[in-house]
Design a protein around this motif. Structure first.
Motif, PDB file in Angstrom:
ATOM      1  N   ASP A 258      19.088  55.523  38.208  1.00 30.60           N
ATOM      2  CA  ASP A 258      18.114  54.489  38.551  1.00 30.60           C
ATOM      3  C   ASP A 258      18.803  53.293  39.208  1.00 30.60           C
ATOM      4  OD1 ASP A 258      19.090  52.743  36.496  1.00 30.60           O
ATOM      5  OD2 ASP A 258      17.750  53.675  35.024  1.00 30.60           O
ATOM      6  N   GLU A 259      17.984  52.326  39.641  1.00 32.23           N
ATOM      7  CA  GLU A 259      18.490  51.171  40.386  1.00 32.23           C
ATOM      8  C   GLU A 259      19.486  50.351  39.577  1.00 32.23           C
ATOM      9  OE1 GLU A 259      14.388  50.282  42.946  1.00 32.23           O
ATOM     10  OE2 GLU A 259      14.730  49.343  40.985  1.00 32.23           O
ATOM     11  N   ILE A 260      19.220  50.156  38.304  1.00 28.50           N
ATOM     12  CA  ILE A 260      20.116  49.365  37.467  1.00 28.50           C
ATOM     13  C   ILE A 260      21.447  50.088  37.288  1.00 28.50           C
ATOM     14  CG2 ILE A 260      20.491  48.519  35.116  1.00 28.50           C
ATOM     15  CD1 ILE A 260      17.561  47.721  35.033  1.00 28.50           C
ATOM     16  N   GLN A 261      21.400  51.379  37.032  1.00 31.33           N
ATOM     17  CA  GLN A 261      22.643  52.138  36.879  1.00 31.33           C
ATOM     18  C   GLN A 261      23.472  52.078  38.160  1.00 31.33           C
ATOM     19  OE1 GLN A 261      20.662  55.800  35.756  1.00 31.33           O
ATOM     20  NE2 GLN A 261      21.489  55.704  33.672  1.00 31.33           N
ATOM     21  N   ALA A 262      22.804  52.150  39.308  1.00 29.19           N
ATOM     22  CA  ALA A 262      23.529  52.089  40.575  1.00 29.19           C
ATOM     23  C   ALA A 262      24.184  50.724  40.765  1.00 29.19           C
ATOM     24  CB  ALA A 262      22.581  52.390  41.737  1.00 29.19           C
ATOM     25  N   ALA A 263      23.450  49.647  40.473  1.00 26.02           N
ATOM     26  CA  ALA A 263      24.020  48.303  40.598  1.00 26.02           C
ATOM     27  C   ALA A 263      25.192  48.119  39.644  1.00 26.02           C
ATOM     28  CB  ALA A 263      22.947  47.254  40.341  1.00 26.02           C
ATOM     29  N   GLN A 264      25.062  48.645  38.417  1.00 23.33           N
ATOM     30  CA  GLN A 264      26.150  48.541  37.443  1.00 23.33           C
ATOM     31  C   GLN A 264      27.367  49.343  37.879  1.00 23.33           C
ATOM     32  OE1 GLN A 264      23.895  49.831  34.018  1.00 23.33           O
ATOM     33  NE2 GLN A 264      23.654  47.728  33.254  1.00 23.33           N
ATOM     34  N   LYS A 265      27.137  50.488  38.498  1.00 17.13           N
ATOM     35  CA  LYS A 265      28.249  51.300  38.991  1.00 17.13           C
ATOM     36  C   LYS A 265      29.022  50.538  40.060  1.00 17.13           C
ATOM     37  CE  LYS A 265      30.730  55.032  39.720  1.00 17.13           C
ATOM     38  NZ  LYS A 265      31.662  55.580  38.693  1.00 17.13           N
ATOM     39  N   LEU A 266      28.318  49.936  40.995  1.00 16.91           N
ATOM     40  CA  LEU A 266      28.977  49.186  42.050  1.00 16.91           C
ATOM     41  C   LEU A 266      29.749  48.007  41.483  1.00 16.91           C
ATOM     42  CD1 LEU A 266      29.629  48.499  44.940  1.00 16.91           C
ATOM     43  CD2 LEU A 266      27.326  47.531  45.200  1.00 16.91           C
ATOM     44  N   GLU A 267      29.145  47.295  40.540  1.00 13.88           N
ATOM     45  CA  GLU A 267      29.845  46.157  39.937  1.00 13.88           C
ATOM     46  C   GLU A 267      31.098  46.623  39.198  1.00 13.88           C
ATOM     47  OE1 GLU A 267      29.076  42.533  36.749  1.00 13.88           O
ATOM     48  OE2 GLU A 267      27.380  43.413  37.798  1.00 13.88           O
ATOM     49  N   SER A 268      31.007  47.756  38.502  1.00 12.96           N
ATOM     50  CA  SER A 268      32.173  48.255  37.768  1.00 12.96           C
ATOM     51  C   SER A 268      33.313  48.600  38.723  1.00 12.96           C
ATOM     52  CB  SER A 268      31.794  49.481  36.929  1.00 12.96           C
ATOM     53  OG  SER A 268      31.570  50.628  37.747  1.00 12.96           O
ATOM     54  N   LEU A 269      32.989  49.103  39.906  1.00 14.28           N
ATOM     55  CA  LEU A 269      34.028  49.423  40.881  1.00 14.28           C
ATOM     56  C   LEU A 269      34.655  48.156  41.444  1.00 14.28           C
ATOM     57  CD1 LEU A 269      32.219  52.367  42.683  1.00 14.28           C
ATOM     58  CD2 LEU A 269      34.294  52.534  41.278  1.00 14.28           C
ATOM     59  N   ARG A 270      33.846  47.140  41.697  1.00 10.43           N
ATOM     60  CA  ARG A 270      34.415  45.871  42.167  1.00 10.43           C
ATOM     61  C   ARG A 270      35.287  45.231  41.090  1.00 10.43           C
ATOM     62  NH1 ARG A 270      29.561  44.630  45.579  1.00 10.43           N
ATOM     63  NH2 ARG A 270      30.362  44.504  47.713  1.00 10.43           N
ATOM     64  N   LYS A 271      34.891  45.380  39.848  1.00  9.62           N
ATOM     65  CA  LYS A 271      35.649  44.747  38.761  1.00  9.62           C
ATOM     66  C   LYS A 271      37.048  45.337  38.581  1.00  9.62           C
ATOM     67  CE  LYS A 271      32.051  42.902  35.703  1.00  9.62           C
ATOM     68  NZ  LYS A 271      31.397  43.032  34.377  1.00  9.62           N
ATOM     69  N   THR A 272      37.301  46.513  39.159  1.00  4.58           N
ATOM     70  CA  THR A 272      38.659  47.064  39.089  1.00  4.58           C
ATOM     71  C   THR A 272      39.613  46.288  39.987  1.00  4.58           C
ATOM     72  OG1 THR A 272      38.307  48.664  40.886  1.00  4.58           O
ATOM     73  CG2 THR A 272      37.732  49.374  38.637  1.00  4.58           C
ATOM     74  N   LEU A 273      39.078  45.450  40.864  1.00  5.05           N
ATOM     75  CA  LEU A 273      39.915  44.659  41.765  1.00  5.05           C
ATOM     76  C   LEU A 273      40.327  43.377  41.065  1.00  5.05           C
ATOM     77  CD1 LEU A 273      37.692  45.078  44.948  1.00  5.05           C
ATOM     78  CD2 LEU A 273      39.747  46.372  44.362  1.00  5.05           C
ATOM     79  N   PRO A 274      41.618  43.167  40.828  1.00  7.27           N
ATOM     80  CA  PRO A 274      42.041  41.980  40.075  1.00  7.27           C
ATOM     81  C   PRO A 274      41.704  40.673  40.775  1.00  7.27           C
ATOM     82  CG  PRO A 274      43.935  43.160  40.998  1.00  7.27           C
ATOM     83  CD  PRO A 274      42.747  44.034  41.201  1.00  7.27           C
ATOM     84  N   GLU A 275      41.510  40.727  42.094  1.00  4.30           N
ATOM     85  CA  GLU A 275      41.216  39.498  42.831  1.00  4.30           C
ATOM     86  C   GLU A 275      39.759  39.063  42.708  1.00  4.30           C
ATOM     87  OE1 GLU A 275      44.425  41.892  44.893  1.00  4.30           O
ATOM     88  OE2 GLU A 275      42.398  42.287  44.142  1.00  4.30           O
ATOM     89  N   LEU A 276      38.876  39.925  42.247  1.00  6.66           N
ATOM     90  CA  LEU A 276      37.457  39.572  42.178  1.00  6.66           C
ATOM     91  C   LEU A 276      37.228  38.404  41.233  1.00  6.66           C
ATOM     92  CD1 LEU A 276      34.553  40.478  43.113  1.00  6.66           C
ATOM     93  CD2 LEU A 276      34.413  41.656  40.921  1.00  6.66           C
TER      94      LEU A 276
END
Length: 612
Positions: free
Chosen positions: A352-370
């Motif tokens: 669903d839309e929320i799971q997709a948004a959370q997936k994208l955020e989790s991938l960005r959060k792997t970047l230490p510079e974020l």
């Protein structure tokens, strides 16, 4: 430096806000002898994102949108929103208390002129209204026989007994490696501009301008690394920084040096009053009516001109442009991993839309510079994608269903740059109509990427390029084509923009703008393709007579080939797309591996000569 805030999907607000809080506000109005009070969405800083303590409109009405206003009278009330929020306002605001009104058409001014009763006194907080808006309100009140009364203490703040405390997050230096110019040089440049304009000083009230001018950042609001504060800069480049002293660290104090005086923000009014006898430059589009009134009452001569920081801030220097390139490459790695996930696991039709948004955020959060998201992710499946500024919630959450399109608009805040990207992907097999409309949008996107233009050209003059293919088929979209973007500042930045609406600001080298044409079929699907691009320096074109500006694309992520009808693209358009995908592969492939790397290679293979 900023504390990253995860996106939430519960919507603040609701009809109970009005039921509980309107009586409290009316009691406060009785004590002031007022018959009504104006409540704009804007706060003292004219912020896009508000700290919780400044969500006055939300507290009174229950409406959580980003634009609106309300007028609460003793025996009636009205809430005003634009076309984006006509459905949301009815869900969140109690219709038995508030009439639903049009913010753009009728507006507060029209309501006062039509419904104001002779002799009524309506209060306002001059800190929350621009001079132009207040002049319109005064004209409407005069016609209705209504008196507008300025208040020293906002009655909403008085009635809001559990109002959150103002944020006190640290103000920290922004490193010279990212800023590209020290603040002494910036202040000198701005001082010269003030002096050439015939003023002795300038009042700076826009937090992004202050952050850029002093090379500082903060985290007083979500999504934008801003310190809430104010400043006065003199024509000699010295300045006074009005800011909560609890926010200033020893490191920041040393960074600011001796030419920037520090005073508590509570003394800003005294600082304005002390400008007696000076000519003071003020931007009436960002400063409040209170600022102008306080200056004039103190004996200053007010010069109403554009914020002198705005254009220098918009024209990024070499370090800022390179920082944006690097931020986009880094962000592109996370986006490519997400697009791979959409093309594989999310094709199940069960995400669903929320799971997709959370997936994208989790991938960005792997970047230490974020440091934060640059705005709340727009995650729109099926018909929700047709709302250009859709915000997913638990109540509206839809599945990424097979046979539909999914639109995702997102961005990140990094110390070296701010990103903003939109991609549209098919879930299952797209229809021929979807592919045709996507390709029309893509043609506009490519045209605005390829264009060369002479110095002095504005975004208004370029806007038609993005719409031409859609117009020729009888379609359009109802939002601007491009907005300015800051350098680790706001994701929406002026003064430049690309839109139908007239804009007299020419595009200059170093300005970063979005390129985001779209198409939205009500109850069907949404399509938008967005990259950020920077205006390049003038260059000669062989055989041409004048040097021309152009754009360099910063965003690096594949555009979904499964939605492209190559038969609708010209050879030049196909060449641009293949060149762009080659750039994406070159910059992002080193950041991914395994299945994701294999997918990226396939996603960026040339299309030239291909046919559906």
């Amino acid at each position: 430096m900023t504390q990253m805030i995860s996106q939430t999907f519960d919507v603040k607000g609701g009809p109970h806000y009005g039921r509980e809080n309107v009586p409290k506000l009316r009691a406060a109005l009785d004590e002031l002898g007022l018959d009504g009070f104006l409540i704009p969405h804007e706060d003292e800083y004219d912020n896009e994102y508000l700290p919780d303590c400044n969500e006055r409109l939300l507290w009174v009405t229950g409406f959580s949108g980003s634009a609106g206003a309300a007028l609460v009278m003793k025996d009636r009330a009205a809430v005003f929103v634009d076309g984006r929020y006509t459905l949301q306002v009815k869900d969140q605001v109690d219709g038995s208390i508030f009439d639903y009104c049009d913010l753009v058409g009728q507006g507060l001014y029209g309501w006062i002129e039509e419904h104001g009763r002779k002799g009524e006194k309506i209060g306002y907080d001059a800190r929350l209204h621009s001079p132009a808006a207040l002049n319109l309100l005064r004209t409407a009140a005069q016609r209705a026989g209504v008196t507008l009364v300025s208040v020293d203490t906002n009655p909403v703040d008085t009635a809001w007994t559990d109002r959150p405390a103002a944020p006190k997050t640290p103000v920290v230096p922004h490193p010279i490696e990212f800023a590209g110019e020290d603040h002494a040089s910036k202040r000198s440049r701005i001082g010269i501009a003030i002096r050439k304009g015939g003023a002795d000083a300038a009042v700076i009230t826009a937090p992004p301008s202050i952050a850029w001018l002093f090379n500082v950042r903060g985290s007083d609001v979500s999504r934008s690394p801003l310190p809430l504060s104010a400043a006065i800069i003199e024509a000699d480049g010295t300045a006074t920084f009005f800011v909560d002293p609890d926010k200033i660290t020893d490191e920041t104090r040393a960074h600011l040096g001796n030419e920037i005086a520090l005073r508590p923000e509570s003394e800003f009014g005294d600082g304005l009053a002390a400008c007696q006898g000076k000519t003071v430059r003020v931007d009436p589009t960002t400063a409040s009516a209170w600022v102008l009134e306080t200056l004039e009452a103190g004996g200053a001569s007010v010069q109403q001109l554009e914020d002198p920081v705005m254009r220098p801030k918009a024209q990024k220097n070499a370090a800022e442009v390179e920082g944006s390139r690097q931020a986009h490459i880094r962000d592109g790695g996370a986006i490519v991993k997400f697009l791979h996930w959409l093309d594989t696991e999310a094709q199940s039709g069960e995400i669903d839309e929320i799971q997709a948004a959370q997936k994208l955020e989790s991938l960005r959060k792997t970047l230490p510079e974020l440091r934060d998201l640059s705005f709340d992710t727009i995650s729109g499946a099926q018909g929700n994608g047709a709302f250009a500024h859709y915000r997913v919630s638990e109540e509206t959450n839809l599945k990424l269903a097979k046979g539909s399109l999914y639109l995702v608009d997102s961005g990140g805040q990094y110390p070296d740059g701010t990103t903003d990207i939109t991609r549209t992907v098919p879930i299952g097999e797209p229809t021929a109509e979807m592919r045709t409309q996507f390709t029309r949008v893509l043609k506009g996107h490519i045209a605005l990427s390829m264009v060369r233009f002479p110095k002095g050209t504005t975004g208004t003059q370029l806007d038609i390029l993005a719409r031409f293919s859609l117009w020729q088929a009888g379609f359009d979209y109802d939002h601007g084509t491009g907005h300015g973007v800051g350098s680790f500042l706001g994701v929406h930045e002026g003064p430049q923009r690309i839109a139908k609406a007239p804009n007299a600001v020419p595009l200059e080298p170093g300005m970063i703008v979005s390129n985001e044409p779209g198409y939205y079929k009500a109850d069907g699907y949404g399509i938008r393709i967005e990259n950020l691009q920077v205006v390049t320096d003038p260059a000669d074109i062989p055989g041409g007579e004048r040097p021309m500006l152009g754009f360099e694309t910063l965003t690096v992520a594949p555009i979904h080939k499964g939605l492209i009808d190559t038969g609708l693209l010209t050879a030049e358009e196909l060449a641009w797309l293949d060149g762009y995908h080659a750039l994406v592969r070159e910059r992002v492939l080193p950041l991914v591996e395994g299945d994701v790397a294999d997918w990226l290679v396939r996603a960026t293979e040339p299309l030239a000569g291909a046919h559906p």
